[in-house]
Design a protein around this motif. Structure first.
Motif, PDB file in Angstrom:
ATOM      1  N   THR A   1       0.242  -1.873  -8.362  1.00 19.09           N
ATOM      2  CA  THR A   1       0.613  -2.001  -6.870  1.00 19.09           C
ATOM      3  C   THR A   1      -0.517  -2.853  -6.087  1.00 19.09           C
ATOM      4  O   THR A   1       0.029  -3.763  -5.359  1.00 19.09           O
TER       5      THR A   1
ATOM      6  N   TYR B   1       0.721  -1.357  -0.054  1.00 22.77           N
ATOM      7  CA  TYR B   1       0.097  -0.112   0.036  1.00 22.77           C
ATOM      8  C   TYR B   1       0.821   1.368   0.085  1.00 22.77           C
ATOM      9  O   TYR B   1       0.450   2.153  -0.643  1.00 22.77           O
TER      10      TYR B   1
ATOM     11  N   HIS C   1      -7.729   3.933   1.700  1.00 28.42           N
ATOM     12  CA  HIS C   1      -7.635   4.543   0.341  1.00 28.42           C
ATOM     13  C   HIS C   1      -8.822   5.756   0.222  1.00 28.42           C
ATOM     14  O   HIS C   1      -8.566   6.489  -0.663  1.00 28.42           O
TER      15      HIS C   1
ATOM     16  N   LEU D   1       1.025   2.521 -10.895  1.00 25.81           N
ATOM     17  CA  LEU D   1       0.180   2.548  -9.774  1.00 25.81           C
ATOM     18  C   LEU D   1      -0.579   1.655  -9.980  1.00 25.81           C
ATOM     19  O   LEU D   1      -1.172   1.159  -8.984  1.00 25.81           O
TER      20      LEU D   1
ATOM     21  N   SER E   1      -5.080   0.759  -5.267  1.00 25.69           N
ATOM     22  CA  SER E   1      -4.474   1.779  -6.050  1.00 25.69           C
ATOM     23  C   SER E   1      -4.912   1.768  -7.700  1.00 25.69           C
ATOM     24  O   SER E   1      -4.969   2.743  -8.240  1.00 25.69           O
TER      25      SER E   1
ATOM     26  N   ILE F   1       0.607   7.670  -5.888  1.00 27.12           N
ATOM     27  CA  ILE F   1      -0.493   8.638  -5.845  1.00 27.12           C
ATOM     28  C   ILE F   1      -0.163  10.277  -5.761  1.00 27.12           C
ATOM     29  O   ILE F   1      -0.435  10.990  -6.362  1.00 27.12           O
TER      30      ILE F   1
ATOM     31  N   GLY G   1       1.932   2.346  -3.354  1.00 26.96           N
ATOM     32  CA  GLY G   1       0.677   2.976  -4.105  1.00 26.96           C
ATOM     33  C   GLY G   1       0.465   4.515  -3.780  1.00 26.96           C
ATOM     34  O   GLY G   1       0.313   5.175  -4.428  1.00 26.96           O
TER      35      GLY G   1
END
Length: 539
Positions: A186, A152, A351, A183, A190, A159, A155
């Motif tokens: 990942t 994570y 997220h 991205l 993501s 971002i 990702g």
């Protein structure tokens, strides 16, 4: 002559003023760079302390074992079939495991990625210094995506890199396309955000006629499409996969609505307001206001607060159509995935908040439109826009307190007892015994740390990482007499049974002696009980 002297004096004053401005800019730049360096170094040092005191749990070591035990990249892709994740993080791990079998290397790589994320955020984001500090030491960047080594953090880094490149006056769409392609590969969350950001780029190109999109061409779109397609191909489960998503076909329409309102929507609250149950030793993935015993009234209040959080974000972006499109499309896709495929835990729900932060970032690139997208919330949008910093500070302060609590708990208490048990087995020279583990996925970290396969009771095989398609949910107490007796008779070695639950009754035909009881772990299911096993028929 006097005119020349006066002109010369004015020129000298101008040069002196320019020098002062340059000196001030240099000082400001050095001061800005200095505090960023201090922030990143503090994050890195605290991360090192945390990493050396964090006991990795099964999900972290599952990825490590898959990479370590794959003989080639083709073998790696084969082993990932039932994981539900794209391969980028595993490729990094595969490269590392060619040089070392120590999982500490994965933790250090992850720490570097998390520190890189902090640097990008502190250096390039438009937030205030206070907000940058609060976010950096908040729950997700400081704990969930920092100490726990998963895919994570990579990702989040991508971002934020997208946000930085997207808000440049002269956009490099080739670079943006490559970042989004990586991205997408990942993790599945993501991937969802990459899809929403890619659609946003196309939306801006064809619906807003923005001059910023002039350089977007077919090649860029092709790279985006290929990156997303490759990721989707990897995460689609094979036809024989036992897990194909959440089974909801038996739910009535009313139950569907209840599931959406009282289970799915509260994930927004959990993400934006991640206050754990501070009184619970197993605080991880808990929420102070939501548990299995929560009343319908409390859940209804949380549902309404979740909607309020979503509407507040929509109001903030109401006069910036591109940002509003990115936020609503990404949020809806993430909520749809939780509803339709996999509900997940706080690390997955996080997220939603990361997307909110990303949209706040890119919103600074756009001027406010004179025509709000949703006219009836114009007043609320004005109210929130005037108080945006206070609102964001409020959210980030909650994240800071939660991050400090989680970090402290991880320092004081074992996150998993796997490291402790592996040490006990090695020190007592039990690693050459027939080692049997149940529940298989919960004892798998011990196999990773022992660096040897163990017999997985539910999977009926020797292994390291878990093959999710081979395991069965078994009633251990019911099948243990037959299965354990057969294993012991087939193997002449002494037998060691590792359980993630305590035996409350005897197993017919077997003599079990408890030889070790581990410390309680923060991660559920990773408190262990060790038994020496003998067959009564063989005594």
């Amino acid at each position: 002559m006097d005119v020349l002297l006066k002109a010369n004096k004015r020129l000298n004053r101008s040069i002196l003023g320019l020098r002062k401005q340059i000196s001030w800019l240099n000082f400001a730049y050095k001061e800005d760079t200095a505090w960023i360096n201090v922030l990143v170094i503090a994050f890195l040092v605290l991360g090192l302390i945390g990493v050396f005191n964090h006991e990795m749990w099964r999900d972290e070591l599952q990825a490590w074992m898959i990479a370590r035990d794959s003989s080639s990249l083709i073998d790696l892709y084969r082993n990932l079939r039932y994981e539900g994740h794209p391969s980028l993080w595993y490729i990094f791990l595969y490269a590392i495991t060619r040089f070392t079998d120590n999982p500490l290397a994965m933790q250090l790589l992850h720490l570097l990625i998390a520190s890189g994320t902090t640097y990008v955020f502190a250096k390039f984001s438009p937030f205030t210094k206070l907000q940058k500090i609060l976010f950096t030491f908040g729950y997700f960047p400081f704990y969930e995506y920092h100490l726990i080594s998963r895919n994570y953090s990579l990702g989040v880094l991508l971002i934020f890199l997208f946000c930085h490149f997207f808000t440049q006056q002269q956009r490099n769409y080739l670079l943006l396309s490559v970042v989004l392609a990586f991205l997408a590969n990942t993790n599945v969350y993501s991937l969802i955000i990459a899809i929403s950001l890619a659609i946003t780029i196309v939306f801006e190109k064809f619906f807003t006629k923005s001059s910023a999109t002039k350089r977007l061409n077919f090649t860029n779109i092709a790279i985006l499409t290929c990156g997303i397609a490759i990721a989707i191909v990897q995460i689609i489960p094979p036809s024989d996969a036992k897990f194909q998503g959440i089974a909801k076909q038996d739910l009535t329409p009313i139950n569907h609505i209840n599931y959406l309102l009282f289970t799915i929507l509260p994930s927004v609250w959990k993400s934006y307001i991640p206050i754990p149950d501070f009184l619970n030793y197993n605080f991880w993935n808990t929420n102070a206001f939501i548990n299995d015993n929560s009343s319908k009234l409390i859940l209804l209040c949380i549902c309404l607060l979740s909607l309020l959080l979503l509407l507040s974000a929509i109001a903030l972006f109401n006069q910036k159509p591109v940002v509003l499109f990115a936020y609503t499309s990404g949020t809806c896709l993430l909520i749809w995935f939780a509803y339709e495929k996999f509900f997940g835990s706080l690390r997955h729900h996080g997220h939603l908040f990361i997307l909110f932060i990303a949209c706040l970032w890119i919103s600074t690139f756009y001027p406010e439109s004179n025509r709000p997208v949703i006219s009836f919330i114009k007043g609320a949008a004005k109210f929130l826009s005037d108080r945006k910093n206070q609102y964001v500070n409020f959210l980030l302060c909650i994240h800071l307190l939660t991050g400090i609590h989680a970090y402290s708990m991880d320092l004081i208490h074992p996150f998993s007892a796997s490291k402790e048990v592996a040490k006990f087995i090695t020190e007592n020279q039990l690693q050459n015994n027939l080692i049997i583990g149940s529940q298989d996925n919960e004892v798998s970290p011990i196999a990773a740390l022992l660096k040897q396969p163990i017999y997985y009771f539910e999977s009926s095989r020797y292994g390291s990482f878990i093959n999710w398609n081979q395991r069965k949910n078994l009633d251990f107490q019911a099948v243990a007499p037959t299965k354990l007796n057969r294993l012991i008779q087939q193997d002449n070695r002494k037998s060691l049974l590792i359980l993630s639950h305590k035996l409350n009754q005897k197993i017919p035909g077997l003599h079990l002696t408890e030889i070790y009881n581990s410390s309680q772990s923060i991660a559920p299911g990773e408190t262990y009980y060790l038994y020496q096993v003998e067959s009564k028929t063989g005594v």
